[in-house]
Design a protein around this motif. Sequence first.
Motif, mmCIF file in Angstrom:
data_model
loop_
_atom_site.group_PDB
_atom_site.id
_atom_site.type_symbol
_atom_site.label_atom_id
_atom_site.label_comp_id
_atom_site.label_asym_id
_atom_site.label_seq_id
_atom_site.Cartn_x
_atom_site.Cartn_y
_atom_site.Cartn_z
ATOM 1 N N SER A 21 5.657 -2.106 -11.456
ATOM 2 C CA SER A 21 4.992 -1.369 -12.534
ATOM 3 C C SER A 21 5.398 0.089 -12.638
ATOM 4 N N ASP A 22 6.289 0.572 -11.768
ATOM 5 C CA ASP A 22 6.641 1.993 -11.764
ATOM 6 C C ASP A 22 8.037 2.223 -12.320
ATOM 7 N N HIS A 26 0.817 -1.212 0.000
ATOM 8 C CA HIS A 26 0.000 0.000 0.000
ATOM 9 C C HIS A 26 0.855 1.267 0.000
ATOM 10 N N VAL A 39 -6.816 -2.408 -8.508
ATOM 11 C CA VAL A 39 -5.393 -2.424 -8.857
ATOM 12 C C VAL A 39 -5.272 -3.027 -10.247
ATOM 13 N N ALA A 40 -5.001 -2.173 -11.230
ATOM 14 C CA ALA A 40 -4.849 -2.611 -12.618
ATOM 15 C C ALA A 40 -6.045 -3.441 -13.077
ATOM 16 N N ARG A 75 5.457 3.000 -4.469
ATOM 17 C CA ARG A 75 5.746 2.709 -5.861
ATOM 18 C C ARG A 75 6.725 1.539 -5.906
ATOM 19 N N THR A 76 6.720 0.810 -7.008
ATOM 20 C CA THR A 76 7.477 -0.438 -7.062
ATOM 21 C C THR A 76 8.106 -0.585 -8.440
ATOM 22 N N HIS A 125 0.348 -0.619 -5.796
ATOM 23 C CA HIS A 125 0.540 -0.668 -7.241
ATOM 24 C C HIS A 125 0.841 -2.105 -7.652
ATOM 25 N N ARG A 126 0.618 -2.410 -8.906
ATOM 26 C CA ARG A 126 1.025 -3.708 -9.424
ATOM 27 C C ARG A 126 2.543 -3.840 -9.301
#
Length: 441
Positions: free
Chosen positions: A436-437, A249, A411-412, A252-253, A432-433
């Motif tokens: 995905s960032d 949560h 989410v996506a 960013r990833t 985020h998925r």
Amino acid sequence: MTQPPIPSPSATLLERVFSDLGMTDDAADIGDLPPHPVPLASRLATADLAWASVRAISLAAGIHELPDPDRISIAYRSDRVLAVDGIAPDVWSAYSGFWRSTDGWVRTHGNYPHHAHRLLTGLGLDLGASGDEVRAVILRCTTAEAVGLITAERGLAVPVLPEDPHLDAQWRATPLLDVTHRDTDESRSRRIPLERDSAPLTGIRVLDLTRVIAGPVCTRTLALLGADVLRVDPPALAEPEWQHLDTGHGKRTTLLEARSERFHELLAAADVVVLGYRPSSLDGLGLSASALTERHPGLMIAQLSAWGMDEPDRAGFDSLVQAASGISLIESPDGDRPGALPAQALDHSAGYLLAAAVIALLKRRQREGGSWTVRTSLRRVAAELLGMPRADEPEPVREFDTSAHSTTFDVAGRRITTARAALPGLDFTAPHRWGSDQPRW
């Protein structure tokens, strides 16, 4: 003469945490008790550990409202709330569990494919072998033989051991949160003033180099409090989707090699780095706490390991530490088969305590300057739990309505249901998925 009241176990634990972190200004509220115990029934003081851990991060963040004990319980058991498009994921591999040997019990962990492969190779089994085949092989071995076969291939297995009070006392003689300070050239350090509202970490950049539960719980909590958290994973080591959705949560990833120039650019602009990989692996990448603070004065490092810095090459998970420390036998449901805590409480508590340390030490950095490092381990948290008061039998399970303690995100294009935040007055934003960032602040 009237005797002073005996401090609650959670208050005693909070005193230790505040002492380790120098949080003397926040000591007034440590004795505040929950309106009812956290419903995490066990012989050990799991409920008190959970309450103190969430209370520590709340007070460090300036939140004086008492948390909801039921909400804490759900947050600690978040994997049981998680659903993806209405379906609960299967969170345990067939190769993770307790296995009887000729002279005792073995605990294994095979949730990651590479760990499962190593476990099966060590036991002489083909890929895709069933749990029954694993059981049959281990049943023919002594505990030491089974653990030796698996760990020789770098698989994950430990003997299920009784507690060792002398060893645990040695652990408790060390800080629960081990803090070190290093003077630095202040002209090179990036110092952001902490806000005093519900988002005290606004403007703070956190580089998240963690996996599984404890580290991601820490960084998820920092994101909840306003930090810009960027999780970085190696492209070749996939994270189970459910695991990231459960703890991703607000972050960013991205996927990025640690030896890349871009990674080091991110590192140079970070305020905090949270480390959750084996210490020896970090050393090999030049990412030890000492190396990082040498190259980046003013950086704050929060480091988590399974077994502590004295065993830098040993991988581990909450379930393995429970088994090896004596917790599993204490929590045995029948005096024969090993048991477990009602949640992966070592992971979650380590995450919340480490987040509290990050906030406390950022404040100290504002006052005192320099670089700061804080370390803890699942084994150290286990020793703390084993030293707290315990009961002969768990309290009866108290049922309550869980619906108010979960939330749903898109989410996506997928409907993700997760536990809500344990900290009072705050709500998560969507994960985020995974990967995905873009790798940038």
